[in-house]
Enzyme design. Structure first.
Site, short mmCIF file in Angstrom:
data_model
loop_
_atom_site.label_atom_id
_atom_site.label_comp_id
_atom_site.label_asym_id
_atom_site.label_seq_id
_atom_site.Cartn_x
_atom_site.Cartn_y
_atom_site.Cartn_z
N CYS A 81 0.85 -1.19 0.00
CA CYS A 81 0.00 0.00 0.00
C CYS A 81 0.88 1.24 0.00
O CYS A 81 2.00 1.23 0.51
CB CYS A 81 -0.92 0.04 1.23
N TYR A 293 -7.57 -8.93 -25.96
CA TYR A 293 -6.86 -9.22 -24.72
C TYR A 293 -7.85 -9.89 -23.75
O TYR A 293 -8.04 -9.47 -22.61
CB TYR A 293 -6.28 -7.95 -24.09
N GLU A 313 -6.75 -13.48 -27.86
CA GLU A 313 -5.84 -13.54 -26.71
C GLU A 313 -4.52 -14.15 -27.17
O GLU A 313 -4.50 -15.11 -27.95
CB GLU A 313 -6.44 -14.37 -25.58
N CYS A 390 -5.63 0.10 -17.22
CA CYS A 390 -4.99 -0.01 -15.90
C CYS A 390 -3.81 0.95 -15.78
O CYS A 390 -3.03 0.84 -14.84
CB CYS A 390 -4.56 -1.45 -15.63
#
Length: 438
Positions: A81, A293, A313, A390
């Site tokens: 974290c 993907y 993929e 992401c």
């Protein structure tokens, strides 16, 4: 300069979760553990990109948004974290702003960005633990210390599903006698519908005694499958007591050991919901969706409930799992194709068959594929492009290409499934211009 100290005013949080200040000459300084508005005494560690890395030796004037971190390991320097010490409201606003800023850099003025979909504490269902054997034979299991290769041996974790955390103590005991672990390795654990699924990577081969020990460990901990690999080699099954499966939109999939899954059920649900909401409102009976993907089918099978879906993929093991699940399911309208989309993206001549294209690329993004979409003629471009990101930097780059090709931004949904980290995911929905000249 390194080794010295400087008193600094923290101006903002940077992309890695560090506080950002400036030296007198304007050089940016990235201070781990510092928050906006704080005055800190920082020890300079050396160059980091265009600036200096530093660590806060003392908080001279704490900021108004500093809170007590919930996990004791945060103050120990656990790298799992980065932002437990930041109050929730500014933390959530910062994550939303990272997505908005990425889309603004792409050229979308005042983008409509939703509030982040949040994963709660103790919900992470996937973890990649480091393993380190000590001179006395004991084994540490945990995450690396921030900025270090040292392993912090976990005694608590506020992000992991308790069912995963409960494995750590018995796993330490099992690994102590494992000949295959000499100095270091890793343990990737996925929490499937059938329970934990474990992939061990170690620095030596398994012995017959190791295999027996792992089978006993699997039996005692109700682990359906334990796989092993030496180093980066392909995994082999070391012990299997039953099926290792997970369901996507009701379709049962047997993922390969260590398979990529969305980090939490809540994060997966938020991404799936945003992707489905981004599809065209009306899809004809002959409409086809491309899922690029596709992995093991996290999005493929929900999409196939809306229209025939073609999954692409590059990883053979993931594609085999997706394809096998589709063939077993009487309701799945899925075609599966192996394709390295970085080297062999879908070409303009192939794009015209799809009413919508979903891209869920790795961290580097989908530059090659987005370039082919932009090259296609107006009518060959998919009416919708739904991009699951992401990495805000890759999103900004790829969204800029789509904007120049005439795509409008319809919606953007941040997904914070890596709680208290600097990482933020997003689902951005783009619509093809109705003007042929665009």
């Amino acid at each position: 300069m390194s080794g010295g100290t400087a008193d600094l005013l923290i101006e903002r949080i940077g992309a890695a979760g560090d506080g950002v200040a400036a030296l007198d000459d304007g050089t940016p300084v990235f201070v781990a553990g510092a928050l906006p508005g704080e005055r800190v005494r920082a020890r300079l560690l050396g160059r980091r990109g265009e600036g200096q890395a530093a660590v806060a030796e003392a908080i001279l004037a704490p900021g108004p948004d500093r809170v007590a971190p919930p996990c004791p390991h945060f103050l120990d320097g656990c790298g799992g974290c980065a932002l437990q010490h930041w109050a929730d409201a500014p933390y959530a606003a910062w994550k939303r702003e990272r997505v908005a800023a990425a889309l603004e850099r792409a050229g979308y003025a005042r983008p409509a960005v939703a509030e982040p979909a949040r994963t709660p504490p103790r919900a992470r269902r996937r973890a990649d633990f480091a393993l380190r054997r000590a001179p006395d034979g004991s084994v540490a299991i945990g995450f690396h210390l921030r900025g270090s290769s040292a392993v912090l041996d976990l005694t608590d974790c506020c992000i992991l599903d308790p069912r995963l955390f409960a494995l750590l103590d018995p796993l330490r005991i099992a690994l102590r006698s494992l000949n295959a672990l000499r100095r270091e390795g890793s343990a990737i654990v996925n929490l499937l519908d059938t329970g934990p699924d474990l992939l061990l990577r170690t620095d030596a081969p398994l012995t017959p005694a190791d295999r027996a020990a792992l089978a006993a460990f699997a039996q005692a901990q109700a682990i359906a499958r334990i796989a092993h690999a030496r180093g980066d080699a392909a995994p082999e099954t070391a012990a299997q007591l039953g099926p290792a499966t997970i369901r996507f939109a009701g379709v049962e999939v047997t993922p390969p050991p260590g398979a990529f899954l969305q980090a939490s059920p809540q994060g997966e649900a938020a991404i799936v919901a945003a992707v489905l909401a981004g599809l065209p409102e009306r899809l004809s009976a002959r409409a086809r969706i491309a899922d690029l993907y596709a992995g093991v089918g996290t999005l493929t099978f929900p999409l196939a409930a809306r229209a025939r879906t073609v999954a692409f993929e590059g990883a053979a093991e993931a594609l085999a799992a997706l394809d096998a699940a589709a063939r077993r399911s009487s309701s799945a309208r899925v075609e599966a194709h192996r394709r390295d989309l970085a080297r062999q993206p879908l070409l303009p001549a192939e794009l015209a068959q799809f009413a919508a294209m979903v891209l869920d690329p790795p961290y580097a993004g989908a530059a090659a594929q987005v370039a082919q979409i932009a090259r296609a003629s107006h009518d060959a471009r998919p009416a919708r492009v739904i991009y699951v990101s992401c990495n805000p930097a890759a999103l900004a780059r790829d969204a800029a290409v789509l904007r120049r090709a005439g795509y409008a931004l319809l919606a953007a949904t941040p997904v914070d499934q890596f709680l208290w980290s600097a990482q933020i995911e997003a689902v951005a929905v783009f619509a093809r211009s109705t003007t042929r000249g665009a």
